[in-house]
Design an enzyme around this catalytic site. Structure first.
Site, PDB file in Angstrom:
ATOM      1  N   ARG A  53     -45.828 -30.220  34.613  1.00 32.19           N
ATOM      2  CA  ARG A  53     -45.832 -30.273  33.541  1.00 32.19           C
ATOM      3  C   ARG A  53     -45.517 -28.645  32.669  1.00 32.19           C
ATOM      4  O   ARG A  53     -46.254 -27.299  33.287  1.00 32.19           O
ATOM      5  CB  ARG A  53     -46.661 -31.097  33.001  1.00 32.19           C
ATOM      6  CG  ARG A  53     -47.189 -30.748  31.203  1.00 32.19           C
ATOM      7  CD  ARG A  53     -47.751 -32.097  31.329  1.00 32.19           C
ATOM      8  NE  ARG A  53     -47.802 -32.490  29.085  1.00 32.19           N
ATOM      9  CZ  ARG A  53     -48.903 -32.920  28.787  1.00 32.19           C
ATOM     10  NH1 ARG A  53     -49.998 -32.125  29.892  1.00 32.19           N
ATOM     11  NH2 ARG A  53     -48.959 -31.937  26.939  1.00 32.19           N
ATOM     12  N   LYS A 102     -56.291 -36.922  40.726  1.00 36.04           N
ATOM     13  CA  LYS A 102     -54.757 -36.716  40.609  1.00 36.04           C
ATOM     14  C   LYS A 102     -53.688 -37.400  42.164  1.00 36.04           C
ATOM     15  O   LYS A 102     -54.047 -36.448  43.042  1.00 36.04           O
ATOM     16  CB  LYS A 102     -54.339 -35.477  40.398  1.00 36.04           C
ATOM     17  CG  LYS A 102     -52.870 -35.514  40.221  1.00 36.04           C
ATOM     18  CD  LYS A 102     -52.362 -34.189  39.205  1.00 36.04           C
ATOM     19  CE  LYS A 102     -50.748 -34.256  39.033  1.00 36.04           C
ATOM     20  NZ  LYS A 102     -50.549 -32.981  37.148  1.00 36.04           N
ATOM     21  N   ARG A 120     -59.038 -34.515  29.409  1.00 32.15           N
ATOM     22  CA  ARG A 120     -59.804 -33.967  30.136  1.00 32.15           C
ATOM     23  C   ARG A 120     -60.766 -35.009  29.961  1.00 32.15           C
ATOM     24  O   ARG A 120     -61.234 -34.671  29.253  1.00 32.15           O
ATOM     25  CB  ARG A 120     -60.365 -32.783  30.880  1.00 32.15           C
ATOM     26  CG  ARG A 120     -59.495 -31.535  30.600  1.00 32.15           C
ATOM     27  CD  ARG A 120     -59.241 -31.155  31.920  1.00 32.15           C
ATOM     28  NE  ARG A 120     -58.363 -30.285  32.307  1.00 32.15           N
ATOM     29  CZ  ARG A 120     -57.054 -30.033  32.699  1.00 32.15           C
ATOM     30  NH1 ARG A 120     -56.612 -31.117  31.996  1.00 32.15           N
ATOM     31  NH2 ARG A 120     -56.622 -29.127  32.365  1.00 32.15           N
TER      32      ARG A 120
END
Length: 323
Positions: free
Chosen positions: A120, A185, A320
């Site tokens: 991204r 992640k 976040r």
């Protein structure tokens, strides 16, 4: 500039994939080259992220056996109209973007190593050879570019559900395009789009999934990360994994075409890593804090703030967790 022929290096990797020792002489005979040539190719595949060890008197071996993709198996196991395996590639997304107009919806490109993978906002996607799954799918959306707004969310839902079904319990989604496990992640989604106003939208959906990446490579990442190997008691065969992800995504995108994002909102809420948790949104220099309350019908993240429930959407927003 002519394309580099990687055939000898890929053949070398195939010989070493069993995780056993192979002498330089044996490899040289198999590949029709000198020991010096083998040594030269070994250095290149080490630069690709493969751990190759040399032991005097025994030869070369990988640190662990390598599970490689197989184009024929993928064609047999998937519902995709076209499967292209490019072991070494700049970017699977770019490969498909360059071929828009030639492809049917659901066409896929997979790789073992990306030399210029991207995430991204133009970030580099780190892509060591064989350690992860790198795949992209082309999709033609007849409803046009406006209808593509929630597509990355649907892709995330599909990927998370597939991984949960394959034994990675607790895989979640993070708005707008990441896959998480235990607040780290596990995978990223990149949807790129082109098209004309009033016409069909042409989308390329890229997925980078950490499968068995070593700590050494992961140390180059700028956020907490994990791998499927840690999330599964038994890691699925990579071809089985890729085929399941491709088939489930084709099914999900067909549903999205027919019903839109509305039918996926409850699924998102059930999989949302930060649902009902304190978070912050980074928007340029601004930081907005609140409680995550899922998504709305347009795919915006809903944040409960002092001003009430506020939707946020846009390409330059980062989510976040607080604390």
């Amino acid at each position: 500039m002519p394309a580099i022929d990687h055939t000898p290096r890929l053949a070398l990797i195939n010989f070493l994939a069993d995780g056993e020792f192979h002498s330089g002489e044996e490899l040289g005979q198999q590949l029709g080259m000198s020991r010096a040539g083998i040594s030269k190719h070994i250095k290149v595949i080490q630069d690709w992220g493969l751990d190759v060890y040399k032991l005097q008197g025994k030869g070369y071996r990988l640190a662990a056996p390598l599970d490689l993709l197989n184009e024929d198996r993928l064609r047999e196991q998937t519902d995709s109209p076209s499967v292209c395996l490019q072991p070494i590639i700049d970017s699977t997304n770019q490969y498909l973007m360059n071929r828009i107009g030639e492809l049917d919806s659901g066409s896929v490109c997979l790789a073992e190593y990306q030399q210029a993978g991207r995430g991204r906002r133009g970030r580099q996607w780190f892509s060591p050879f064989g350690a992860n799954l790198y795949t992209s799918m082309y999709w033609r959306l007849e409803a046009g570019m406006a209808a593509a707004m929630g597509m990355s969310l649907v892709v995330g839902i599909s990927v998370a559900k597939t991984l949960n079904r394959l034994g990675a319990d607790g895989v979640k989604v993070k708005w707008p395009n990441d896959i998480y496990w235990q607040d780290k992640k596990l995978a990223g989604v990149l949807v790129e789009m082109t098209g004309q106003a009033g016409g069909a939208a042409h989308l390329v959906v890229g997925l980078g999934l950490n499968v068995s990446m070593r700590d050494k490579e992961g140390g180059q990442l700028d956020q907490p990360w994990t791998r499927l190997e840690d999330a599964c008691e038994a890691l699925p065969d990579k071809n089985q994994l890729a085929a399941a992800l491709i088939n489930d995504l084709i099914s999900a995108l067909r549903q999205y075409e027919q019903h839109g994002l509305g039918m996926f909102i409850e699924q998102w809420q059930a999989l949302d890593n930060y649902y009902n948790r304190p978070v912050k949104l980074l928007i340029g220099e601004s930081v907005i804090r609140g409680i995550a309350r899922g998504i709305d019908a347009q795919g915006a993240i809903l944040l409960e703030t002092e001003k009430g429930l506020v939707p946020f959407v846009g390409g330059e927003i980062s989510l976040r967790g607080e604390g």
